[in-house]
Design a protein around this motif. Structure first.
Motif, PDB file in Angstrom:
ATOM      1  N   THR A 132      63.810  50.703  36.550  1.00  0.00           N
ATOM      2  CA  THR A 132      62.689  49.791  36.308  1.00  0.00           C
ATOM      3  C   THR A 132      62.791  48.495  37.098  1.00  0.00           C
ATOM      4  N   TYR A 133      63.963  48.236  37.706  1.00  0.00           N
ATOM      5  CA  TYR A 133      64.077  47.038  38.539  1.00  0.00           C
ATOM      6  C   TYR A 133      65.234  47.201  39.514  1.00  0.00           C
ATOM      7  N   VAL A 134      64.995  46.757  40.751  1.00  0.00           N
ATOM      8  CA  VAL A 134      66.046  46.707  41.772  1.00  0.00           C
ATOM      9  C   VAL A 134      66.007  45.307  42.366  1.00  0.00           C
ATOM     10  N   GLY A 135      67.098  44.562  42.190  1.00  0.00           N
ATOM     11  CA  GLY A 135      67.140  43.183  42.671  1.00  0.00           C
ATOM     12  C   GLY A 135      68.068  43.027  43.857  1.00  0.00           C
ATOM     13  N   HIS A 136      67.754  42.027  44.698  1.00  0.00           N
ATOM     14  CA  HIS A 136      68.592  41.742  45.866  1.00  0.00           C
ATOM     15  C   HIS A 136      68.794  40.237  46.002  1.00  0.00           C
ATOM     16  N   GLY A 137      70.020  39.828  46.227  1.00  0.00           N
ATOM     17  CA  GLY A 137      70.316  38.419  46.469  1.00  0.00           C
ATOM     18  C   GLY A 137      70.196  37.530  45.242  1.00  0.00           C
ATOM     19  N   ASP A 138      70.286  38.080  44.051  1.00  0.00           N
ATOM     20  CA  ASP A 138      70.214  37.268  42.850  1.00  0.00           C
ATOM     21  C   ASP A 138      71.454  36.362  42.770  1.00  0.00           C
ATOM     22  N   PRO A 139      71.288  35.060  42.394  1.00  0.00           N
ATOM     23  CA  PRO A 139      72.432  34.146  42.344  1.00  0.00           C
ATOM     24  C   PRO A 139      73.545  34.604  41.408  1.00  0.00           C
ATOM     25  N   THR A 140      73.196  35.319  40.354  1.00  0.00           N
ATOM     26  CA  THR A 140      74.208  35.771  39.385  1.00  0.00           C
ATOM     27  C   THR A 140      74.681  37.184  39.681  1.00  0.00           C
ATOM     28  N   TYR A 141      73.749  38.137  39.740  1.00  0.00           N
ATOM     29  CA  TYR A 141      74.114  39.544  39.870  1.00  0.00           C
ATOM     30  C   TYR A 141      74.096  40.070  41.300  1.00  0.00           C
ATOM     31  N   GLY A 142      73.683  39.258  42.261  1.00  0.00           N
ATOM     32  CA  GLY A 142      73.625  39.726  43.644  1.00  0.00           C
ATOM     33  C   GLY A 142      72.634  40.863  43.780  1.00  0.00           C
ATOM     34  N   ASN A 143      73.086  41.997  44.284  1.00  0.00           N
ATOM     35  CA  ASN A 143      72.260  43.206  44.348  1.00  0.00           C
ATOM     36  C   ASN A 143      72.514  44.014  43.078  1.00  0.00           C
ATOM     37  N   TYR A 144      71.446  44.349  42.383  1.00  0.00           N
ATOM     38  CA  TYR A 144      71.645  45.029  41.098  1.00  0.00           C
ATOM     39  C   TYR A 144      70.497  45.984  40.791  1.00  0.00           C
ATOM     40  N   VAL A 145      70.750  46.871  39.804  1.00  0.00           N
ATOM     41  CA  VAL A 145      69.766  47.870  39.378  1.00  0.00           C
ATOM     42  C   VAL A 145      69.672  47.841  37.852  1.00  0.00           C
ATOM     43  N   VAL A 146      68.453  47.971  37.333  1.00  0.00           N
ATOM     44  CA  VAL A 146      68.218  48.069  35.893  1.00  0.00           C
ATOM     45  C   VAL A 146      67.577  49.425  35.601  1.00  0.00           C
ATOM     46  N   ILE A 147      68.128  50.130  34.614  1.00  0.00           N
ATOM     47  CA  ILE A 147      67.593  51.440  34.222  1.00  0.00           C
ATOM     48  C   ILE A 147      67.158  51.384  32.770  1.00  0.00           C
ATOM     49  N   THR A 148      65.970  51.918  32.471  1.00  0.00           N
ATOM     50  CA  THR A 148      65.461  51.984  31.103  1.00  0.00           C
ATOM     51  C   THR A 148      65.702  53.389  30.542  1.00  0.00           C
ATOM     52  N   HIS A 149      66.296  53.444  29.347  1.00  0.00           N
ATOM     53  CA  HIS A 149      66.626  54.712  28.697  1.00  0.00           C
ATOM     54  C   HIS A 149      65.802  54.869  27.415  1.00  0.00           C
ATOM     55  N   HIS A 150      66.070  55.923  26.673  1.00  0.00           N
ATOM     56  CA  HIS A 150      65.386  56.132  25.397  1.00  0.00           C
ATOM     57  C   HIS A 150      65.972  55.212  24.322  1.00  0.00           C
ATOM     58  N   SER A 151      65.313  55.192  23.177  1.00  0.00           N
ATOM     59  CA  SER A 151      65.800  54.496  21.979  1.00  0.00           C
ATOM     60  C   SER A 151      65.991  52.995  22.169  1.00  0.00           C
ATOM     61  N   GLY A 152      65.232  52.391  23.084  1.00  0.00           N
ATOM     62  CA  GLY A 152      65.289  50.942  23.253  1.00  0.00           C
ATOM     63  C   GLY A 152      66.431  50.440  24.116  1.00  0.00           C
ATOM     64  N   TYR A 153      67.119  51.332  24.827  1.00  0.00           N
ATOM     65  CA  TYR A 153      68.263  50.922  25.642  1.00  0.00           C
ATOM     66  C   TYR A 153      67.876  50.662  27.098  1.00  0.00           C
ATOM     67  N   LYS A 154      68.522  49.647  27.682  1.00  0.00           N
ATOM     68  CA  LYS A 154      68.469  49.389  29.115  1.00  0.00           C
ATOM     69  C   LYS A 154      69.890  49.093  29.583  1.00  0.00           C
ATOM     70  N   THR A 155      70.181  49.420  30.834  1.00  0.00           N
ATOM     71  CA  THR A 155      71.490  49.097  31.396  1.00  0.00           C
ATOM     72  C   THR A 155      71.309  48.390  32.737  1.00  0.00           C
ATOM     73  N   LEU A 156      72.215  47.463  33.017  1.00  0.00           N
ATOM     74  CA  LEU A 156      72.188  46.706  34.268  1.00  0.00           C
ATOM     75  C   LEU A 156      73.502  46.911  35.009  1.00  0.00           C
ATOM     76  N   TYR A 157      73.418  47.093  36.332  1.00  0.00           N
ATOM     77  CA  TYR A 157      74.577  47.338  37.182  1.00  0.00           C
ATOM     78  C   TYR A 157      74.563  46.279  38.279  1.00  0.00           C
ATOM     79  N   GLY A 158      75.523  45.337  38.249  1.00  0.00           N
ATOM     80  CA  GLY A 158      75.465  44.190  39.142  1.00  0.00           C
ATOM     81  C   GLY A 158      76.544  44.116  40.195  1.00  0.00           C
ATOM     82  N   HIS A 159      76.308  43.199  41.168  1.00  0.00           N
ATOM     83  CA  HIS A 159      77.234  42.847  42.252  1.00  0.00           C
ATOM     84  C   HIS A 159      77.376  43.956  43.300  1.00  0.00           C
ATOM     85  N   MET A 160      76.401  44.843  43.415  1.00  0.00           N
ATOM     86  CA  MET A 160      76.494  45.939  44.374  1.00  0.00           C
ATOM     87  C   MET A 160      76.520  45.420  45.814  1.00  0.00           C
ATOM     88  N   ILE A 161      77.305  46.075  46.644  1.00  0.00           N
ATOM     89  CA  ILE A 161      77.275  45.771  48.067  1.00  0.00           C
ATOM     90  C   ILE A 161      76.001  46.353  48.679  1.00  0.00           C
TER      91      ILE A 161
END
Length: 343
Positions: free
Chosen positions: A265-294
Motif C-alpha cells: 500500500t506504500y513504497v517510500g524513498h528518501g524518508d528522513p527516518t525510514y529511508g527507503n521502505y515498504v508498507v504492506i496491508t494484511h487481513h484483520s487490521g494488520y499492517k507491516t513496515l520494512y525500513g532502511h532498505m538499500i
C-alpha cells in the motif's frame, strides 16, 4: 440418594483418571524443559552466526505516544477462582457430562503439550482460560482443563439455541446441549457463555495468540540489534527513547520478504527516518513496515506472499548500520512484533 451416590462414583472415577494424567504431565515436564533449552540455544546460534552488522534505527520518541502500545507478554487471564489442584468440579445434575480439572502450571509447561496430555486441543485451553498470549503463561498460575475438547462461546443475541450454535461450528447439537445442561431448543439470552464441545477457534485468532501469525522477514542469518519498546537511544546515549519495531542486523543486500501475505500500500524513498521502505496491508487490521532498505523491490497495489522479495537490507534514513527495521501495526497502533513472529 442412589442417583447422588452414582454421580459421586462418576466424579471419583474421573478424579482418579485425571490424577493419572497429571502424573504423566509431571514426568514429561523434564523432557519439555530440555527440549525448550535446546531449541532456544539452536535459534540463538542460527540468528547470530555470521551476522556482523550492528545496525540500529527506526522511529523513536522521548515519551511513549498513545499510539505506541507495547504488546508485552501477558499472563493467563481467567474469571475463575483457583480450586484445589486435581479437584473435579462438576454440576450436581446426573446428566451433566462436563467437568473441569484444575492444573497448576509448572516451569517448562507449554499449552500444546498440556493439551495432548489431557486429550483436549490447544484451542480448548486458550479459550477456557482466556489466554491472550500463549507464550505468557507463568509457573504457579492455574489452568482449568475441561473433560472434553471444545471452546467457550458467548451468545450474541437472544434466542440462540444449542442447535444454532452447533450449526455455526459444525458440531453435534445434542452433545452441545448435554454439556451445558440444557435442551437443544432452549432459547439463550445474549451474553451467556456456553461450552461448545469439539468446536475450534478461528485459525487467525489462534495464530495471534500462539505468536505464529507472522514469519520472519529475513530468511538469512541475522542478529537482533534492537527490540520493541524503551531503549537507550543509539543516536544520543544520554536519553532513552521508545522504539516502534525490532531491528534485524545483517549484511547489505540481504533479501527482505513479507512477514505475511498482503497488498503493498506504500513504497517510500528518501524518508528522513525510514529511508527507503515498504508498507504492506494484511487481513484483520494488520499492517507491516520494512525500513532502511538499500533498494525497494515492490510497487503499490502489488499482492505479495511470504516468498516474494520486496527489497534489500541497507542503512538509509535514520540508521547506524545495515539492518531491517520491522514494525507491526494493529488497527493503526504499533504492537510488539516479537509476540506475533514465528521464530
Amino acid at each position: 440418594m442412589q442417583k447422588f451416590e452414582f454421580f459421586s462414583e462418576i466424579c471419583y472415577s474421573k478424579k482418579i483418571e485425571m490424577k493419572a494424567k497429571l502424573k504423566n504431565v509431571v514426568l514429561g515436564t523434564a523432557c519439555v524443559l530440555c527440549t525448550a533449552a535446546l531449541v532456544t540455544a539452536t535459534t540463538l546460534l542460527v540468528v547470530n552466526h555470521n551476522a556482523n552488522s550492528t545496525g540500529k534505527g527506526g522511529l523513536e520518541t522521548n515519551t511513549r505516544p498513545d499510539l505506541l502500545v507495547a504488546n508485552a507478554a501477558q499472563s493467563v487471564e481467567s474469571s475463575f477462582v483457583p480450586f484445589e489442584e486435581g479437584e473435579i468440579v462438576a454440576d450436581d445434575t446426573e446428566d451433566h457430562v462436563l467437568s473441569y480439572f484444575s492444573y497448576r502450571i509448572k516451569p517448562g509447561d507449554m499449552l500444546s503439550v498440556l493439551a495432548e496430555q489431557f486429550d483436549v486441543t490447544t484451542d480448548t485451553l486458550v479459550s477456557v482460560n482466556s489466554v491472550k498470549n500463549s507464550r505468557g503463561i507463568h509457573p504457579g498460575e492455574y489452568l482449568r482443563i475441561p473433560s472434553m475438547p471444545g471452546i467457550l462461546y458467548t451468545v450474541k443475541k437472544d434466542g440462540e439455541t444449542a442447535v444454532t450454535i452447533a450449526e455455526k461450528y459444525k458440531v453435534d447439537a445434542e452433545k452441545c446441549a448435554l454439556a451445558n445442561n440444557i435442551t437443544s431448543d432452549t432459547e439463550l439470552t445474549a451474553g451467556r457463555t456456553v461450552f461448545v464441545p469439539d468446536a475450534r477457534m478461528d485459525s487467525i485468532q489462534l495464530a495471534e495468540i500462539n505468536g505464529d501469525l507472522f514469519r520472519l522477514p529475513i530468511h538469512a542469518k541475522f542478529r537482533y540489534s534492537s527490540w520493541y519498546g524503551w531503549r537507550t537511544s543509539p543516536f544520543d546515549s544520554s536519553r532513552r527513547s521508545f522504539h516502534s519495531g525490532i531491528d534485524m542486523a545483517c549484511p547489505a543486500w540481504t533479501k527482505i520478504y513479507p512477514a505475511l501475505g498482503g497488498k503493498v500500500t506504500y513504497v517510500g524513498h528518501g524518508d528522513p527516518t525510514y529511508g527507503n521502505y515498504v508498507v504492506i496491508t494484511h487481513h484483520s487490521g494488520y499492517k507491516t513496515l520494512y525500513g532502511h532498505m538499500i533498494q525497494t523491490n515492490a510497487t503499490v497495489g502489488q499482492y505479495v506472499e511470504t516468498g516474494t522479495v520486496i527489497g534489500y537490507v541497507g542503512s538509509t534514513g535514520l540508521s547506524t548500520g545495515n539492518h531491517l527495521h520491522f514494525t507491526v501495526y494493529k488497527n493503526g497502533k504499533t504492537v510488539n512484533p516479537a509476540s506475533l513472529l514465528k521464530m
